[in-house]
Motif scaffolding. Structure first.
Motif, PDB file in Angstrom:
ATOM      1  N   PHE A  17       0.828  -1.204   0.000  1.00 34.91           N
ATOM      2  CA  PHE A  17       0.000   0.000   0.000  1.00 34.91           C
ATOM      3  C   PHE A  17       0.863   1.256   0.000  1.00 34.91           C
ATOM      4  O   PHE A  17       0.556   2.243  -0.680  1.00 34.91           O
ATOM      5  CB  PHE A  17      -0.936   0.031   1.209  1.00 34.91           C
ATOM      6  N   ALA A  18       1.969   1.226   0.748  1.00 34.47           N
ATOM      7  CA  ALA A  18       2.870   2.385   0.781  1.00 34.47           C
ATOM      8  C   ALA A  18       3.570   2.570  -0.558  1.00 34.47           C
ATOM      9  O   ALA A  18       3.705   3.699  -1.045  1.00 34.47           O
ATOM     10  CB  ALA A  18       3.899   2.221   1.899  1.00 34.47           C
ATOM     11  N   LEU A  19       4.012   1.464  -1.156  1.00 33.15           N
ATOM     12  CA  LEU A  19       4.710   1.582  -2.446  1.00 33.15           C
ATOM     13  C   LEU A  19       3.769   1.948  -3.586  1.00 33.15           C
ATOM     14  O   LEU A  19       4.225   2.362  -4.650  1.00 33.15           O
ATOM     15  CB  LEU A  19       5.443   0.276  -2.766  1.00 33.15           C
ATOM     16  N   HIS A  24       6.408   7.572  -2.152  1.00 32.56           N
ATOM     17  CA  HIS A  24       7.161   6.486  -1.528  1.00 32.56           C
ATOM     18  C   HIS A  24       7.898   5.656  -2.578  1.00 32.56           C
ATOM     19  O   HIS A  24       9.056   5.289  -2.377  1.00 32.56           O
ATOM     20  CB  HIS A  24       6.237   5.575  -0.718  1.00 32.56           C
ATOM     21  N   PHE A  25       7.244   5.362  -3.668  1.00 32.81           N
ATOM     22  CA  PHE A  25       7.875   4.568  -4.724  1.00 32.81           C
ATOM     23  C   PHE A  25       9.095   5.297  -5.288  1.00 32.81           C
ATOM     24  O   PHE A  25      10.141   4.696  -5.502  1.00 32.81           O
ATOM     25  CB  PHE A  25       6.864   4.277  -5.834  1.00 32.81           C
ATOM     26  N   ARG A  26       8.955   6.595  -5.509  1.00 30.57           N
ATOM     27  CA  ARG A  26      10.069   7.374  -6.054  1.00 30.57           C
ATOM     28  C   ARG A  26      11.246   7.429  -5.078  1.00 30.57           C
ATOM     29  O   ARG A  26      12.398   7.351  -5.483  1.00 30.57           O
ATOM     30  CB  ARG A  26       9.603   8.781  -6.416  1.00 30.57           C
ATOM     31  N   GLU A  27      10.957   7.543  -3.771  1.00 30.33           N
ATOM     32  CA  GLU A  27      12.036   7.577  -2.781  1.00 30.33           C
ATOM     33  C   GLU A  27      12.780   6.239  -2.701  1.00 30.33           C
ATOM     34  O   GLU A  27      13.985   6.217  -2.506  1.00 30.33           O
ATOM     35  CB  GLU A  27      11.475   7.924  -1.403  1.00 30.33           C
ATOM     36  N   LEU A  74       1.192  -3.022  14.521  1.00 32.05           N
ATOM     37  CA  LEU A  74       2.646  -3.182  14.560  1.00 32.05           C
ATOM     38  C   LEU A  74       3.265  -2.997  13.175  1.00 32.05           C
ATOM     39  O   LEU A  74       4.317  -2.363  13.034  1.00 32.05           O
ATOM     40  CB  LEU A  74       3.007  -4.550  15.133  1.00 32.05           C
ATOM     41  N   SER A  75       2.605  -3.506  12.147  1.00 32.53           N
ATOM     42  CA  SER A  75       3.117  -3.352  10.775  1.00 32.53           C
ATOM     43  C   SER A  75       3.163  -1.892  10.361  1.00 32.53           C
ATOM     44  O   SER A  75       4.163  -1.423   9.806  1.00 32.53           O
ATOM     45  CB  SER A  75       2.235  -4.122   9.794  1.00 32.53           C
ATOM     46  N   VAL A  76       2.094  -1.174  10.635  1.00 28.29           N
ATOM     47  CA  VAL A  76       2.044   0.241  10.258  1.00 28.29           C
ATOM     48  C   VAL A  76       3.084   1.041  11.041  1.00 28.29           C
ATOM     49  O   VAL A  76       3.753   1.916  10.481  1.00 28.29           O
ATOM     50  CB  VAL A  76       0.621   0.799  10.470  1.00 28.29           C
ATOM     51  N   LEU A  77       3.241   0.737  12.320  1.00 28.60           N
ATOM     52  CA  LEU A  77       4.241   1.433  13.123  1.00 28.60           C
ATOM     53  C   LEU A  77       5.642   1.191  12.584  1.00 28.60           C
ATOM     54  O   LEU A  77       6.436   2.127  12.423  1.00 28.60           O
ATOM     55  CB  LEU A  77       4.151   0.991  14.580  1.00 28.60           C
ATOM     56  N   MET A  78       5.962  -0.064  12.292  1.00 30.98           N
ATOM     57  CA  MET A  78       7.291  -0.381  11.772  1.00 30.98           C
ATOM     58  C   MET A  78       7.532   0.275  10.415  1.00 30.98           C
ATOM     59  O   MET A  78       8.619   0.813  10.167  1.00 30.98           O
ATOM     60  CB  MET A  78       7.458  -1.896  11.667  1.00 30.98           C
ATOM     61  N   LEU A  79       6.528   0.252   9.548  1.00 33.53           N
ATOM     62  CA  LEU A  79       6.695   0.873   8.230  1.00 33.53           C
ATOM     63  C   LEU A  79       6.777   2.389   8.323  1.00 33.53           C
ATOM     64  O   LEU A  79       7.516   3.023   7.557  1.00 33.53           O
ATOM     65  CB  LEU A  79       5.559   0.457   7.304  1.00 33.53           C
ATOM     66  N   MET A  80       6.045   2.974   9.250  1.00 32.47           N
ATOM     67  CA  MET A  80       6.119   4.420   9.423  1.00 32.47           C
ATOM     68  C   MET A  80       7.528   4.835   9.839  1.00 32.47           C
ATOM     69  O   MET A  80       8.093   5.795   9.302  1.00 32.47           O
ATOM     70  CB  MET A  80       5.109   4.872  10.478  1.00 32.47           C
ATOM     71  N   ILE A  81       8.113   4.098  10.767  1.00 29.01           N
ATOM     72  CA  ILE A  81       9.481   4.389  11.196  1.00 29.01           C
ATOM     73  C   ILE A  81      10.461   4.130  10.054  1.00 29.01           C
ATOM     74  O   ILE A  81      11.371   4.922   9.806  1.00 29.01           O
ATOM     75  CB  ILE A  81       9.833   3.556  12.436  1.00 29.01           C
ATOM     76  N   LEU A  82      10.250   3.048   9.320  1.00 32.32           N
ATOM     77  CA  LEU A  82      11.139   2.693   8.214  1.00 32.32           C
ATOM     78  C   LEU A  82      11.110   3.753   7.120  1.00 32.32           C
ATOM     79  O   LEU A  82      12.162   4.183   6.636  1.00 32.32           O
ATOM     80  CB  LEU A  82      10.727   1.337   7.651  1.00 32.32           C
ATOM     81  N   TYR A  83       9.919   4.189   6.723  1.00 32.72           N
ATOM     82  CA  TYR A  83       9.817   5.192   5.657  1.00 32.72           C
ATOM     83  C   TYR A  83      10.212   6.581   6.130  1.00 32.72           C
ATOM     84  O   TYR A  83      10.606   7.423   5.320  1.00 32.72           O
ATOM     85  CB  TYR A  83       8.400   5.219   5.077  1.00 32.72           C
ATOM     86  N   SER A  84      10.124   6.855   7.422  1.00 34.85           N
ATOM     87  CA  SER A  84      10.475   8.184   7.918  1.00 34.85           C
ATOM     88  C   SER A  84      11.982   8.372   8.064  1.00 34.85           C
ATOM     89  O   SER A  84      12.500   9.453   7.789  1.00 34.85           O
ATOM     90  CB  SER A  84       9.824   8.429   9.279  1.00 34.85           C
ATOM     91  N   PHE A  85      12.670   7.333   8.505  1.00 27.25           N
ATOM     92  CA  PHE A  85      14.075   7.509   8.845  1.00 27.25           C
ATOM     93  C   PHE A  85      15.047   6.755   7.944  1.00 27.25           C
ATOM     94  O   PHE A  85      16.159   7.229   7.720  1.00 27.25           O
ATOM     95  CB  PHE A  85      14.316   7.086  10.299  1.00 27.25           C
ATOM     96  N   THR A  86      14.682   5.586   7.464  1.00 29.16           N
ATOM     97  CA  THR A  86      15.629   4.764   6.703  1.00 29.16           C
ATOM     98  C   THR A  86      14.982   4.239   5.428  1.00 29.16           C
ATOM     99  O   THR A  86      14.752   3.039   5.286  1.00 29.16           O
ATOM    100  CB  THR A  86      16.119   3.588   7.557  1.00 29.16           C
ATOM    101  N   VAL A  87      14.706   5.120   4.507  1.00 27.25           N
ATOM    102  CA  VAL A  87      14.060   4.728   3.252  1.00 27.25           C
ATOM    103  C   VAL A  87      14.954   3.806   2.436  1.00 27.25           C
ATOM    104  O   VAL A  87      14.461   2.924   1.730  1.00 27.25           O
ATOM    105  CB  VAL A  87      13.684   5.984   2.431  1.00 27.25           C
ATOM    106  N   SER A  88      16.248   3.942   2.569  1.00 25.00           N
ATOM    107  CA  SER A  88      17.161   3.106   1.794  1.00 25.00           C
ATOM    108  C   SER A  88      17.099   1.640   2.214  1.00 25.00           C
ATOM    109  O   SER A  88      17.540   0.765   1.469  1.00 25.00           O
ATOM    110  CB  SER A  88      18.586   3.627   1.926  1.00 25.00           C
ATOM    111  N   ILE A  93      14.558  -4.763   3.602  1.00 30.68           N
ATOM    112  CA  ILE A  93      13.561  -5.266   4.554  1.00 30.68           C
ATOM    113  C   ILE A  93      12.457  -6.015   3.816  1.00 30.68           C
ATOM    114  O   ILE A  93      11.948  -7.032   4.298  1.00 30.68           O
ATOM    115  CB  ILE A  93      12.978  -4.105   5.391  1.00 30.68           C
ATOM    116  N   SER A  94      12.090  -5.543   2.627  1.00 29.87           N
ATOM    117  CA  SER A  94      11.056  -6.216   1.842  1.00 29.87           C
ATOM    118  C   SER A  94      11.513  -7.608   1.404  1.00 29.87           C
ATOM    119  O   SER A  94      10.738  -8.570   1.465  1.00 29.87           O
ATOM    120  CB  SER A  94      10.684  -5.387   0.619  1.00 29.87           C
ATOM    121  N   ILE A  95      12.754  -7.720   0.983  1.00 26.37           N
ATOM    122  CA  ILE A  95      13.295  -9.023   0.583  1.00 26.37           C
ATOM    123  C   ILE A  95      13.390  -9.946   1.796  1.00 26.37           C
ATOM    124  O   ILE A  95      13.040 -11.133   1.716  1.00 26.37           O
ATOM    125  CB  ILE A  95      14.666  -8.851  -0.101  1.00 26.37           C
ATOM    126  N   LEU A  96      13.818  -9.412   2.929  1.00 25.88           N
ATOM    127  CA  LEU A  96      13.870 -10.192   4.161  1.00 25.88           C
ATOM    128  C   LEU A  96      12.485 -10.669   4.573  1.00 25.88           C
ATOM    129  O   LEU A  96      12.291 -11.828   4.945  1.00 25.88           O
ATOM    130  CB  LEU A  96      14.507  -9.363   5.278  1.00 25.88           C
TER     131      LEU A  96
END
Length: 111
Positions: A17-19, A24-27, A74-88, A93-96
């Motif tokens: 949903f985020a991608l 988000h996709f461009r980042e 929990l998923s939304v919280l983790m993704l929010m932190i992931l997209y906010s601070f460590t987009v790279s 994480i997706s492959i993992l």
């Protein structure tokens, strides 16, 4: 292992949903999102979120709906932190997450 599979499906759904959002996709991928890709992400997201809900309810009964709400939060919280601070890290994480999902599916099928 069933709980891990349900959580991984939920995480994958919200990541899709985020991608599906252009920013988000461009980042993450450094290119423009096409309509076909957007539709694919949305379809995959809806299928995986519904599959997670169905598996949660079938395996745990009424308590499964409550677990599903926790997995979503929990998923939304983790993704929010992931997209906010460590987009790279999103690709890694997706492959993992996909490998964890496949391993948990095989584990559930075998045992």
């Amino acid at each position: 292992m069933m709980e891990l599979m349900q959580f991984s499906l939920c995480f994958m759904a919200f990541n899709c949903f985020a991608l599906a959002k252009f920013n988000h996709f461009r980042e993450v991928f450094k290119k423009k999102l096409t309509d076909k890709q957007r539709h694919s992400f949305l379809t995959t997201g809806w299928i995986t979120i519904l599959l997670s809900l169905v598996l949660s309810v079938l395996s745990e009964g009424g308590y499964g709906a409550l677990l599903f709400c926790g997995y979503m939060a929990l998923s939304v919280l983790m993704l929010m932190i992931l997209y906010s601070f460590t987009v790279s890290w999103v690709k890694h994480i997706s492959i993992l997450n996909l490998s964890i999902l496949l391993l948990s599916c095989f584990s559930v099928m075998i045992f």
